[in-house]
Motif scaffolding. Structure first.
Motif, PDB file in Angstrom:
ATOM      1  N   VAL A 206     -30.560  12.566  23.566  1.00 57.04           N
ATOM      2  CA  VAL A 206     -31.675  13.258  22.911  1.00 57.04           C
ATOM      3  C   VAL A 206     -31.997  12.607  21.570  1.00 57.04           C
ATOM      4  O   VAL A 206     -33.165  12.349  21.254  1.00 57.04           O
ATOM      5  N   VAL A 207     -30.977  12.334  20.773  1.00 56.81           N
ATOM      6  CA  VAL A 207     -31.194  11.751  19.447  1.00 56.81           C
ATOM      7  C   VAL A 207     -31.873  10.392  19.575  1.00 56.81           C
ATOM      8  O   VAL A 207     -32.827  10.078  18.835  1.00 56.81           O
ATOM      9  N   ALA A 208     -31.411   9.559  20.505  1.00 48.96           N
ATOM     10  CA  ALA A 208     -32.015   8.235  20.691  1.00 48.96           C
ATOM     11  C   ALA A 208     -33.474   8.354  21.122  1.00 48.96           C
ATOM     12  O   ALA A 208     -34.348   7.608  20.646  1.00 48.96           O
ATOM     13  N   TRP A 209     -33.758   9.299  21.992  1.00 50.41           N
ATOM     14  CA  TRP A 209     -35.139   9.478  22.483  1.00 50.41           C
ATOM     15  C   TRP A 209     -36.043  10.000  21.369  1.00 50.41           C
ATOM     16  O   TRP A 209     -37.156   9.488  21.170  1.00 50.41           O
ATOM     17  N   VAL A 210     -35.589  11.007  20.646  1.00 51.73           N
ATOM     18  CA  VAL A 210     -36.402  11.593  19.570  1.00 51.73           C
ATOM     19  C   VAL A 210     -36.719  10.544  18.516  1.00 51.73           C
ATOM     20  O   VAL A 210     -37.859  10.438  18.036  1.00 51.73           O
TER      21      VAL A 210
END
Length: 217
Positions: A206-210
């Protein structure tokens, strides 16, 4: 008359025997075993907090909403499913002697906050301080058994990122993330360990995508 004396003597002996037995009970000689104390469920969490890191200067603040979930996984029960059994996939079952210290949505919210804080400022929603808002729905958080001795922790999270505006929000992106990790043992302790690893995997995704989404204009 003799009969009356005999009855009285028997009554005295019976009364004396009752008093004697009560005395022994008081002294512990005739003590009955006490019931066992109720066993408290074992508490589980997702382990120590993620390592904190300073957010880069100039990173856009993000408003993190509380993760939502269905009623089946919005309590403190450690849930498992017997996929190999008839209708087992549709029957979430709680371990009797295991509990999360917080509900899974709260645990995942806490983990997201810890991870995102290392990449940007994270604030409460509704304060008007962030140009990006993140909401999420926890769709699965369970130990799934494919066989009596084989299981895995499964975490599935659907994330929505928006740009709050004066009139309406603008959708920046929406995506589902899933992770599966094998449980080292076929019990609640093994399930909790697998779910911790699966949660950290999903959070990292999630962090990488956001952070890869284009900045709102």
């Amino acid at each position: 008359m003799n009969n009356m004396k005999t009855i009285a003597a028997c009554a005295r002996r019976t009364w004396a025997g009752s008093v004697f037995c009560l005395g022994l009970l008081a002294l512990g000689g005739c003590a009955l075993p006490l019931p066992d104390k109720p066993t408290r469920p074992e508490p589980y969490d997702l382990g120590p907090p993620l390592a904190a890191a300073a957010a880069p200067a100039g990173a856009a603040p993000l408003a993190l909403q509380r993760v939502e979930a269905s009623a089946a996984i919005d309590g403190t029960a450690v849930v498992y499913r017997l996929l190999y059994a008839a209708d087992g996939a549709q029957q979430p079952r709680p371990y009797a002697q295991a509990r999360w210290v917080m509900s899974p949505p709260q645990l995942v919210t806490q983990r997201l906050r810890e991870a995102l804080t290392g990449t940007r400022p994270v604030v409460e929603p509704g304060l008007g301080l962030a140009g990006v808002a993140l909401g999420a729905e926890l769709q699965e958080f369970a130990q799934n058994f494919s066989a009596p001795g084989t299981s895995e922790g499964v975490v599935q999270l659907r994330v929505t990122v928006t740009a709050p505006g004066a009139a309406s929000e603008r959708l920046l992106g929406q995506r589902s993330f899933v992770a599966r990790k094998p449980a080292p043992s076929a019990d609640a302790a093994g399930g909790a360990q697998a779910l911790r690893q699966a949660t950290d995997d999903v959070v990292a995704q999630v962090v990488a995508w956001v952070n890869g989404l284009p900045a709102p204009r």
